[in-house]
Write a protein that holds these residues in place. Structure first.
Motif, PDB file in Angstrom:
ATOM      1  N   LYS A  66      -3.058 -12.112   7.715  1.00  0.00           N
ATOM      2  CA  LYS A  66      -2.379 -11.739   8.959  1.00  0.00           C
ATOM      3  C   LYS A  66      -2.898 -12.530  10.162  1.00  0.00           C
ATOM      4  N   GLN A 187      -6.054   1.835  -0.567  1.00  0.00           N
ATOM      5  CA  GLN A 187      -5.900   0.716   0.359  1.00  0.00           C
ATOM      6  C   GLN A 187      -6.950  -0.361   0.125  1.00  0.00           C
ATOM      7  N   ASP A 218       2.946   5.242   5.918  1.00  0.00           N
ATOM      8  CA  ASP A 218       3.906   4.145   6.083  1.00  0.00           C
ATOM      9  C   ASP A 218       3.204   2.797   6.025  1.00  0.00           C
ATOM     10  N   ARG A 219       2.027   2.692   6.635  1.00  0.00           N
ATOM     11  CA  ARG A 219       1.284   1.443   6.598  1.00  0.00           C
ATOM     12  C   ARG A 219       0.822   1.123   5.170  1.00  0.00           C
ATOM     13  N   ARG A 221       2.142   2.068   2.353  1.00  0.00           N
ATOM     14  CA  ARG A 221       3.296   1.667   1.532  1.00  0.00           C
ATOM     15  C   ARG A 221       3.717   0.243   1.869  1.00  0.00           C
ATOM     16  N   SER A 222       3.657  -0.117   3.150  1.00  0.00           N
ATOM     17  CA  SER A 222       4.063  -1.470   3.547  1.00  0.00           C
ATOM     18  C   SER A 222       3.123  -2.524   2.967  1.00  0.00           C
ATOM     19  N   GLU A 223       1.890  -2.122   2.667  1.00  0.00           N
ATOM     20  CA  GLU A 223       0.925  -3.053   2.088  1.00  0.00           C
ATOM     21  C   GLU A 223       1.014  -3.111   0.564  1.00  0.00           C
TER      22      GLU A 223
END
Length: 472
Positions: A66, A187, A218-219, A221-223
C-alpha cells in the motif's frame, strides 16, 4: 516434606500473580510464589505479547502493498513465515527478564517452580513443600477452551498455546471462532500471504457494538479474510492432509491447518478447591467485590476469577487486594472503568457501556455523540482516515465509549482516565490537544456533545445578540 510459613502465598506467576508478589514483597511482606509452568503466564508466552508481535509482522508486509499512495512503489512482500515466528520468539525473549524468577527473587520473593494444590483451607502443597499462609492468592489464569466438536480429537489442531511454535507456512488456515483472538490471527496470517477462513457460530466480534465491529470486519474481508457467520461447527475430519469442518447448516470448509479460538477456561482443576472450601461457578472461582473467595483467607484474581479475561484486569485486581491484604483497608474492584481493545487493523476499543446497553439502561436520559475519524487531519495526512468514535453520555458524564479505527487502543486510554475519575465531558472538551494528532478525535467527540447546546440553542443566540448590542 519442607514446612513453610509465610504471610502471602501466590499461586500462579502470570500478570496478576507477579504484580501481587512484587508489590507485597517490596512493601515488607514475606511472599512465596508458585509456578509449575512458565514465568509470565499466558500473556507473555502464548497471548498478548506473541500475538501483537505477529500482527506487527503482518502490518509490515501489508504496508509494502500500500505504499504507492505515498509516492513509493508498491511491491509484493517476500514473506518468510519461519522468520516471522523467530521475530515473535525474540520479542518474548526481550520481555522475559521482567517476569523472570531471578528478578522476583531479587525482590525477596521465594519462587518455587511447582504446581500447588490445597490440602486444607490454609495449607497448600507444591511438590515437596507444604506452605501455610496467612493469605493465599489464586492467580492461575486460564487456558484455551476446546469445544466438544465430534472428530476434533482425531485431527491435529492449534490453539494459541501451540500456534506460535508453528514454523511451516499454512496453505489455508481455518479458524473456529470469530472473537478477538480469532480475528487478530486471521488478519495477521492473511497479511503474511496465507489464505484464511474464519468459522463463527454466531456473529464475528459479537460482543462489540455491531456498528463498530462492522468497520473492522469490512476491512478484514477487503483484505481477503473469508468470514463465515452463523456457522456452528458440527464435525471435524481429516483426509489426505486436508482438514474439513462441517457446519450445522450444511456448509463445509477445507484447509491445511486448524486453529481453535472459541474462548478460555479457568485453570482450577489442579487446585483441589474442595479441600479449601472454595466455591466455583461455570466460568471460574466465586469471588466478592473485594476478590475474596468463600474461604475468607483466599483471594482469586485475573482469568481464574471468571470475569473479564484481560491482563490489565488482573493487574488492576492485584492492586485492589494488596490494599486489603497488607494494610487491612477496605477495597473493592470496579468494572465500569475497565477498557479493552482488539488489535486488528483497524483496532476496536471499548470502555463502559455500548450504545445498546446504555439505551437499555438509561433510555431518554442518554445522549449519544459521534465523530467520524475521516475528519482527522493527521489520519488524512497518513492516508488512514477512517473509523468512528461514539460516546454515551448521561448528565454530562460518559457511561461508555466505543472506538473503531486507527490507534483505537491508544485513544481509549484518555476515556479510561475520565471514567476512572468520574470526570465530565467538559474536562475532555477543555483540554488542548496538539495539532495535528490522532488524539484530537477525543476532543472532537467531546466538542460534538456540546455543539447542539451552543450552536442550536436559541437562548444562546439571544444572549449573544444582547451582549453585542450593549457591549461598549
Amino acid at each position: 516434606m519442607e514446612q513453610i510459613k509465610t504471610d502471602v502465598l501466590v499461586i500462579g506467576a502470570g500478570s496478576g500473580g507477579l504484580s501481587v508478589a512484587a508489590g507485597a514483597a517490596q512493601m515488607g511482606a514475606n511472599v512465596v510464589l508458585l509456578e509449575g509452568h512458565k514465568m509470565g503466564g499466558d500473556c507473555l508466552n502464548f497471548g498478548c505479547v506473541p500475538s501483537k508481535a505477529l500482527l506487527a509482522s503482518g502490518k509490515a508486509a501489508h504496508g509494502q502493498t500500500k505504499a504507492g499512495v505515498f509516492g513509493v512503489a508498491d511491491q509484493a512482500p517476500q514473506v518468510d513465515y519461519a522468520a516471522a515466528k523467530a521475530h515473535v520468539k525474540d520479542v518474548i525473549a526481550q520481555i522475559e527478564p521482567m517476569d523472570s524468577q531471578e528478578r522476583f527473587e531479587g525482590f525477596g520473593v521465594r519462587v518455587i517452580r511447582e504446581f500447588g494444590h490445597f490440602v486444607s483451607p490454609r495449607v497448600v502443597q507444591a511438590g515437596d513443600h507444604q506452605i501455610t499462609a496467612r493469605r493465599v492468592v489464586i492467580a492461575t489464569g486460564s487456558r484455551p477452551f476446546v469445544p466438544p466438536i465430534p472428530g476434533l480429537d482425531d485431527v491435529p489442531y492449534l490453539t494459541n498455546e501451540t500456534l506460535f511454535d508453528l514454523t511451516e507456512t499454512p496453505e489455508h488456515l481455518l479458524i473456529i471462532g470469530g472473537g478477538p483472538i480469532g480475528m487478530e490471527m486471521a488478519q495477521a496470517h492473511v497479511r503474511l500471504g496465507i489464505k484464511v477462513t474464519v468459522i463463527e457460530g454466531a456473529k464475528a466480534l459479537g460482543r462489540d457494538d455491531p456498528e463498530m465491529a462492522a468497520i473492522v470486519l469490512d476491512r478484514l474481508r477487503s483484505e481477503g479474510v473469508e468470514i463465515a457467520e452463523d456457522a456452528m461447527a458440527k464435525s471435524v475430519s481429516e483426509a489426505d492432509g486436508v482438514i474439513s469442518v462441517e457446519t450445522l447448516d450444511g456448509r463445509s470448509f477445507a484447509g491445511s491447518h486448524l486453529l481453535v479460538a472459541v474462548g478460555r477456561k479457568a485453570n482450577t482443576a489442579q487446585l483441589n478447591l474442595k479441600a479449601a472450601e472454595i466455591e466455583t461457578h461455570k466460568t471460574g472461582i466465586t469471588v466478592d467485590a473485594a476478590m475474596k473467595t468463600t474461604n475468607r483467607r483466599v483471594y482469586a484474581i485475573g482469568d481464574v476469577a471468571g470475569g473479564a479475561q484481560f491482563t490489565h484486569v488482573a493487574g488492576y485486581q492485584a492492586g485492589v487486594i494488596i490494599r486489603s491484604m497488607l494494610f487491612g483497608l477496605p477495597a473493592k474492584a470496579r468494572t465500569d472503568h475497565i477498557p479493552y481493545a482488539t488489535y486488528t487493523d483497524p483496532e476496536l476499543a471499548q470502555i463502559g457501556l455500548t450504545e445498546a446497553q446504555a439505551r437499555a439502561q438509561y433510555g431518554d436520559k442518554l445522549t449519544v455523540t459521534r465523530f467520524e475519524s475521516h475528519h482527522n487531519d493527521r489520519l488524512i495526512a497518513e492516508r488512514n482516515a477512517y473509523g468512528l468514535i461514539k460516546a454515551m453520555v448521561v448528565k454530562g458524564r460518559p457511561v461508555g465509549v466505543s472506538i473503531a479505527g486507527p490507534h483505537a487502543g491508544e485513544l481509549i486510554n484518555l476515556w479510561a482516565l475520565v471514567m476512572a475519575n468520574k470526570l465530565k465531558m467538559s474536562a475532555v472538551a477543555g483540554m488542548v490537544s496538539p495539532y495535528p494528532t490522532v488524539g484530537e478525535i477525543n476532543k472532537r467527540v467531546a466538542g460534538a456533545y456540546f455543539s447542539p447546546q451552543l450552536f442550536d440553542n436559541p437562548r444562546v443566540k439571544q444572549v449573544v445578540g444582547f451582549v453585542q448590542r450593549w457591549l461598549p
